[in-house]
Design an enzyme around this catalytic site. Structure first.
Site, PDB file in Angstrom:
ATOM      1  CG  ASN A 207      -0.262  -0.104   2.498  1.00  0.00           C
ATOM      2  OD1 ASN A 207       0.461   0.803   2.868  1.00  0.00           O
ATOM      3  ND2 ASN A 207      -0.436  -1.223   3.195  1.00  0.00           N
ATOM      4  CE  LYS A 286       9.210 -12.938 -12.665  1.00  0.00           C
ATOM      5  NZ  LYS A 286      10.192 -12.417 -13.597  1.00  0.00           N
ATOM      6  CE  LYS A 334     -12.024   1.530  10.340  1.00  0.00           C
ATOM      7  NZ  LYS A 334     -11.275   2.235   9.331  1.00  0.00           N
TER       8      LYS A 334
HETATM    9  O1  C5P Z   1     -10.255  -1.385  10.347  1.00  0.00           O
HETATM   10  P1  C5P Z   1      -9.128  -0.579   9.825  1.00  0.00           P
HETATM   11  O2  C5P Z   1      -8.127  -1.379   9.051  1.00  0.00           O
HETATM   12  O3  C5P Z   1      -9.497   0.641   9.032  1.00  0.00           O
HETATM   13  O4  C5P Z   1      -8.451  -0.017  11.177  1.00  0.00           O
HETATM   14  C1  C5P Z   1      -7.301   0.731  11.164  1.00  0.00           C
HETATM   15  C2  C5P Z   1      -6.554   0.575  12.436  1.00  0.00           C
HETATM   16  O5  C5P Z   1      -6.441  -0.828  12.761  1.00  0.00           O
HETATM   17  C3  C5P Z   1      -5.129   1.052  12.303  1.00  0.00           C
HETATM   18  O6  C5P Z   1      -4.722   1.527  13.555  1.00  0.00           O
HETATM   19  C4  C5P Z   1      -4.381  -0.205  11.884  1.00  0.00           C
HETATM   20  O7  C5P Z   1      -3.019  -0.125  12.236  1.00  0.00           O
HETATM   21  C5  C5P Z   1      -5.111  -1.295  12.628  1.00  0.00           C
HETATM   22  N1  C5P Z   1      -5.193  -2.591  11.916  1.00  0.00           N
HETATM   23  C6  C5P Z   1      -4.676  -3.741  12.482  1.00  0.00           C
HETATM   24  N2  C5P Z   1      -4.766  -4.941  11.840  1.00  0.00           N
HETATM   25  C7  C5P Z   1      -5.391  -5.045  10.665  1.00  0.00           C
HETATM   26  C8  C5P Z   1      -5.946  -3.889  10.083  1.00  0.00           C
HETATM   27  C9  C5P Z   1      -5.825  -2.681  10.716  1.00  0.00           C
HETATM   28  O8  C5P Z   1      -4.106  -3.647  13.575  1.00  0.00           O
HETATM   29  N3  C5P Z   1      -5.478  -6.207  10.062  1.00  0.00           N
END
Ligand code: C5P
Length: 406
Positions: A207, A286, A334
């Site tokens: 990303n 690959k 969240k």
């Molecule tokens: O639900 P979302 O991905 O938008 O939430 C974002 C928050 O959750 C961020 O703080 C991110 O670091 C954390 N996160 C996590 N594990 C994931 C996805 C997001 O700890 N698989």
């Protein structure tokens, strides 16, 4: 910054106009601000401007008020918790380095034994001149904090190092000085960067996270005196000094690294951009180009922060919500779902916010429902704000268990 007494010394540089905004920001953040100026500085900005902004009289002359002249500089030195000199001219640096006290400002400096922050601004050649560099070295050795000038177009028509940093950076440096030591004895875990989910040994799903926000948070926590563990996914940035740096790739690796430390830390700030999905069966070799379409099967990654929310005992938990719509609503959801103390929400599509840029436009939503909306600011400054909120929560926590009860 509430209740802090800040004395700003303005010396005679064209950048003096920027310091009007510095005074205004510090005042708005709750500090008591007084300004003293050299006579040359008044050629650039009127004392009246600072007087209106700070709501305090501005001092220029050593002997202006005959009745009080013998105590003016002592009074100002006594008032200040911190003196900020901005802009600091080469002439001021030379005088301060050698203890010359020939006006109110330099005399006040000499009578002051507290924290001093100096923001030099001048022509590049003047800044690089060995005389100026020697003077800076002397001041540094005496514990004076020097804010490095920025590079760019200078008022004299040349370009190079010597610009006064932007007001927000100067204010962040002031806040940093006050917050130093507030996290000493605390252990803070910060995650940063984007996870890397392998498709095959060569390709991955990633990303746009640069890691900058998390790295700045880790730096701010170190500067506040904490013991810091920075667990980072992909980032090209140089990690800050004086912390434990753990490099990971995939979300599952980040989860393992975070869980290993979780029990021993006081706070977790989860700023990493963790992939929600990973490739179910990454290819061992690959993948060769053949068919017209290629389908990858993805499976859900563990939500690390949600898991921490379930395990949490006394730890402060902070999350991020990078959104493209309905920001506050999604962020609030969240906050509750992941059992956080606060969440930093931002619209990643806004100009000057989100991935890859040095600035951010964020809101902090607290557990109790209070929302703080911040204007566009550098990630350095936002990191300071986040760390100061964590400090407050950790300090408040102490109040419930006063030492005398044990
Ligand atoms: O639900 P979302 O991905 O938008 O939430 C974002 C928050 O959750 C961020 O703080 C991110 O670091 C954390 N996160 C996590 N594990 C994931 C996805 C997001 O700890 N698989």
């Amino acid at each position: 910054m509430r209740g802090k007494n800040i004395l700003i010394g303005v010396t005679g540089g064209i950048a003096a106009y920027k310091v009007v905004e510095v005074a205004s920001r510090l005042k708005k953040s709750g500090a008591n601000v007084k300004v003293m100026m050299t006579r040359n500085a008044t050629e650039f900005v009127s004392p009246r401007t600072f007087q209106e902004i700070t709501n305090n009289a501005v001092s220029v002359e050593m002997f202006g008020d005959a009745a009080n002249f013998h105590v003016a500089h002592i009074g100002l030195a006594k008032f200040a918790d911190l003196i900020l000199i901005a802009p600091a001219t080469a002439n001021f640096l030379a005088k301060a380095a050698h203890g010359i006290a020939d006006d109110l400002l330099t005399t006040t400096i000499l009578a002051f034994d507290g924290k001093i922050l100096v923001a030099p601004a001048m022509n590049t050649k003047m800044f690089e001149n060995p005389a100026t560099q020697e003077n800076l070295k002397i001041l540094r050795a005496r514990g004076v904090k020097i804010l490095e000038p920025a590079s760019g177009e200078l008022a004299c028509g040349t370009s190079g190092k010597g610009r006064l940093p932007e007001p927000e950076e100067i204010c962040a440096a002031v806040e940093k000085i006050f917050s130093a030591g507030r996290l000493s004895g605390k252990k803070i875990l910060v995650t940063a960067g984007g996870t890397v989910e392998a498709i095959d040994p060569v390709r991955y799903i990633g990303n746009r996270s640069s890691g900058r926000m998390g790295f700045e948070i880790a730096r701010a926590a170190v500067e506040a005196g904490a013991e810091v563990i920075l667990i980072s996914g992909k980032s090209e940035l140089e990690p800050p000094n004086n912390l434990k740096f753990v490099k990971v790739e995939a979300a599952v690796e980040m989860r393992a690294a975070v869980l290993k430390e979780f029990d021993s830390v006081d706070a977790v700030i989860m700023s990493a951009a963790v992939a929600d999905y990973r490739v179910k069966n990454p290819a061992a070799q690959k993948i060769k180009k053949s068919a017209e379409t290629l389908t990858l099967e993805l499976v859900k990654n563990p939500d690390i922060l949600k898991e921490l929310g379930g395990l949490k005992k006394s730890q402060v938990l902070v999350g991020f919500a990078a959104e493209t719509q309905n920001i506050l609503e999604y962020a609030n959801k969240k906050l509750v779902e992941k059992n956080l103390d606060f969440i930093v929400a931002n619209d990643v599509t806004a100009a000057g916010a989100g991935f890859g840029v040095p600035t951010n436009i964020a809101s902090i939503i607290h557990r109790g429902g209070e929302v703080e909306n911040f204007p566009k600011m550098s990630k350095v400054e936002l990191a300071e704000k986040i760390i100061s909120r964590v400090e407050n929560l950790l300090a408040a926590d102490k109040k419930f268990f006063p030492a005398e009860n044990f």
